[in-house]
Design a protein around this motif. Structure first.
Motif, PDB file in Angstrom:
ATOM      1  N   ALA A  83      63.204 -52.158   6.609  1.00  0.00           N
ATOM      2  CA  ALA A  83      61.878 -52.787   6.519  1.00  0.00           C
ATOM      3  C   ALA A  83      61.818 -53.737   5.321  1.00  0.00           C
ATOM      4  CB  ALA A  83      60.805 -51.708   6.399  1.00  0.00           C
ATOM      5  N   HIS A  84      62.529 -53.384   4.245  1.00  0.00           N
ATOM      6  CA  HIS A  84      62.529 -54.255   3.049  1.00  0.00           C
ATOM      7  C   HIS A  84      63.243 -55.584   3.345  1.00  0.00           C
ATOM      8  CE1 HIS A  84      66.404 -52.257   2.928  1.00  0.00           C
ATOM      9  NE2 HIS A  84      66.825 -53.153   2.049  1.00  0.00           N
ATOM     10  N   VAL A  85      64.210 -55.554   4.262  1.00  0.00           N
ATOM     11  CA  VAL A  85      64.903 -56.803   4.632  1.00  0.00           C
ATOM     12  C   VAL A  85      63.950 -57.687   5.452  1.00  0.00           C
ATOM     13  CG1 VAL A  85      66.919 -57.820   5.756  1.00  0.00           C
ATOM     14  CG2 VAL A  85      67.121 -55.607   4.599  1.00  0.00           C
ATOM     15  N   VAL A 124      66.890 -54.552  14.619  1.00  0.00           N
ATOM     16  CA  VAL A 124      67.572 -54.937  13.378  1.00  0.00           C
ATOM     17  C   VAL A 124      66.892 -54.327  12.147  1.00  0.00           C
ATOM     18  CG1 VAL A 124      67.936 -56.954  11.846  1.00  0.00           C
ATOM     19  CG2 VAL A 124      68.667 -57.037  14.234  1.00  0.00           C
ATOM     20  N   TRP A 125      65.558 -54.167  12.228  1.00  0.00           N
ATOM     21  CA  TRP A 125      64.835 -53.669  11.045  1.00  0.00           C
ATOM     22  C   TRP A 125      64.980 -52.166  10.881  1.00  0.00           C
ATOM     23  CZ3 TRP A 125      65.093 -58.089   9.317  1.00  0.00           C
ATOM     24  CH2 TRP A 125      64.685 -59.202  10.042  1.00  0.00           C
ATOM     25  N   ASP A 126      65.720 -51.536  11.794  1.00  0.00           N
ATOM     26  CA  ASP A 126      66.020 -50.106  11.677  1.00  0.00           C
ATOM     27  C   ASP A 126      67.474 -49.867  11.250  1.00  0.00           C
ATOM     28  OD1 ASP A 126      63.473 -49.498  12.539  1.00  0.00           O
ATOM     29  OD2 ASP A 126      64.063 -49.290  14.650  1.00  0.00           O
ATOM     30  N   LEU A 127      68.251 -50.935  11.046  1.00  0.00           N
ATOM     31  CA  LEU A 127      69.666 -50.770  10.696  1.00  0.00           C
ATOM     32  C   LEU A 127      69.807 -50.113   9.324  1.00  0.00           C
ATOM     33  CD1 LEU A 127      71.067 -54.241  11.829  1.00  0.00           C
ATOM     34  CD2 LEU A 127      71.676 -52.023  12.817  1.00  0.00           C
ATOM     35  N   VAL A 128      70.782 -49.238   9.212  1.00  0.00           N
ATOM     36  CA  VAL A 128      71.036 -48.545   7.944  1.00  0.00           C
ATOM     37  C   VAL A 128      72.010 -49.377   7.106  1.00  0.00           C
ATOM     38  CG1 VAL A 128      72.051 -46.450   6.945  1.00  0.00           C
ATOM     39  CG2 VAL A 128      70.622 -46.295   8.994  1.00  0.00           C
ATOM     40  N   ASP A 129      71.664 -49.556   5.830  1.00  0.00           N
ATOM     41  CA  ASP A 129      72.550 -50.229   4.855  1.00  0.00           C
ATOM     42  C   ASP A 129      72.764 -51.722   5.117  1.00  0.00           C
ATOM     43  OD1 ASP A 129      72.896 -47.911   3.431  1.00  0.00           O
ATOM     44  OD2 ASP A 129      74.749 -47.345   4.461  1.00  0.00           O
ATOM     45  N   LEU A 130      71.850 -52.356   5.827  1.00  0.00           N
ATOM     46  CA  LEU A 130      71.993 -53.801   6.053  1.00  0.00           C
ATOM     47  C   LEU A 130      71.735 -54.545   4.725  1.00  0.00           C
ATOM     48  CD1 LEU A 130      72.085 -56.396   7.781  1.00  0.00           C
ATOM     49  CD2 LEU A 130      69.657 -56.050   8.274  1.00  0.00           C
ATOM     50  N   PRO A 131      72.738 -55.269   4.184  1.00  0.00           N
ATOM     51  CA  PRO A 131      72.516 -55.985   2.932  1.00  0.00           C
ATOM     52  C   PRO A 131      71.577 -57.181   3.147  1.00  0.00           C
ATOM     53  CG  PRO A 131      74.871 -55.712   3.378  1.00  0.00           C
ATOM     54  CD  PRO A 131      74.123 -55.401   4.650  1.00  0.00           C
ATOM     55  N   VAL A 132      70.604 -57.338   2.266  1.00  0.00           N
ATOM     56  CA  VAL A 132      69.612 -58.397   2.434  1.00  0.00           C
ATOM     57  C   VAL A 132      70.273 -59.786   2.446  1.00  0.00           C
ATOM     58  CG1 VAL A 132      69.010 -58.751  -0.017  1.00  0.00           C
ATOM     59  CG2 VAL A 132      67.248 -58.999   1.741  1.00  0.00           C
ATOM     60  N   GLU A 133      71.398 -59.915   1.740  1.00  0.00           N
ATOM     61  CA  GLU A 133      72.098 -61.207   1.663  1.00  0.00           C
ATOM     62  C   GLU A 133      72.649 -61.642   3.026  1.00  0.00           C
ATOM     63  OE1 GLU A 133      72.734 -58.520  -0.010  1.00  0.00           O
ATOM     64  OE2 GLU A 133      72.860 -58.891  -2.162  1.00  0.00           O
ATOM     65  N   LEU A 134      72.866 -60.668   3.909  1.00  0.00           N
ATOM     66  CA  LEU A 134      73.486 -61.006   5.198  1.00  0.00           C
ATOM     67  C   LEU A 134      72.474 -61.352   6.292  1.00  0.00           C
ATOM     68  CD1 LEU A 134      76.472 -58.488   5.596  1.00  0.00           C
ATOM     69  CD2 LEU A 134      76.524 -60.870   4.894  1.00  0.00           C
TER      70      LEU A 134
END
Ligand SMILES: [Zn+2]
Length: 212
Positions: A83-85, A124-134
């Motif tokens: 959600a933060h991404v 996508v907003w539920d993905l675990v460990d998704l780096p914001v840069e990507l």
């Protein structure tokens, strides 16, 4: 397949067939898109030497289905984990769009909207460990193909580099994903784009919206 990386090379530098043939102490060539082992065909005929997938390959470079987003189905998800991404994208619409445009010059705001619609559908907003840069690059993979347009002479599909070794999908020792590959139209030409690993900040649109 025009590009491969060497299984002995931890940096996974993509090589064309010329670079591969010059390389010493080679391991196995791996596909830069689907990560499968490739064979080298016509080794003794300089003009026609090329990498080849095995039979029944599902690689997007050979399969008729060009499904950029299929990798998202199997990644770990937890409700609201990214959600933060999503909030970052909302606050930095212009920055994220600009970063996508650096890879795909003719991308339109309507296509950006379509990527966001698909991202929602693909969780996508539920993905675990998704780096914001990507996230600009993940959004490019959410649309399976960007068609030919007035400003785009070839269709384009995007694929993040695969993870060749143990480690999470997003991060692998000693670094994280560095390349997004573009597969162009009918020709299947593959172009490697380096990922900009800084956050795609740019809040001018959000600032304007807040002003009105
Ligand atoms: Zn492949």
């Amino acid at each position: 397949m025009t590009l491969a990386y060497d299984s002995n090379d931890i940096s996974k530098m993509p090589l064309d067939i010329g670079g591969w043939l010059k390389k010493k102490n080679k391991g196995n060539p791996h596909c830069v898109l689907c990560n499968s082992i490739l064979s080298v065909r016509n080794l003794h005929n300089d003009r026609d030497t090329h990498f080849l997938h095995g039979a029944n390959s599902q690689c997007p470079s050979v399969a008729s289905i060009n499904v950029s987003s299929s990798y998202l189905k199997n990644l770990p998800k937890s409700r609201g984990a990214s959600a933060h991404v999503r909030d970052f994208v909302r606050d930095n619409l212009y920055g994220v769009f600009s970063r996508m445009r650096a890879v795909l010059s003719a991308i339109t705001w309507l296509e950006f909207k379509e990527c966001c619609e698909n991202a929602k559908r693909l969780q996508v907003w539920d993905l675990v460990d998704l780096p914001v840069e990507l996230i600009p690059y993940v959004l490019l993979t959410c649309k399976d193909s960007f068609p030919v347009s007035k400003y785009r002479t070839h269709s384009a599909s995007f694929f993040l580099e695969p993870n060749p070794s143990v480690g999470s999908y997003w991060n692998f020792s000693p670094t994280r994903k560095r390349i997004i590959y573009e597969v162009r139209g009918q020709s299947g030409t593959i172009v490697a784009h380096e990922i900009d690993a800084t956050p795609a900040q740019g809040s001018v649109i959000s600032q304007i919206i807040a002003l009105l």
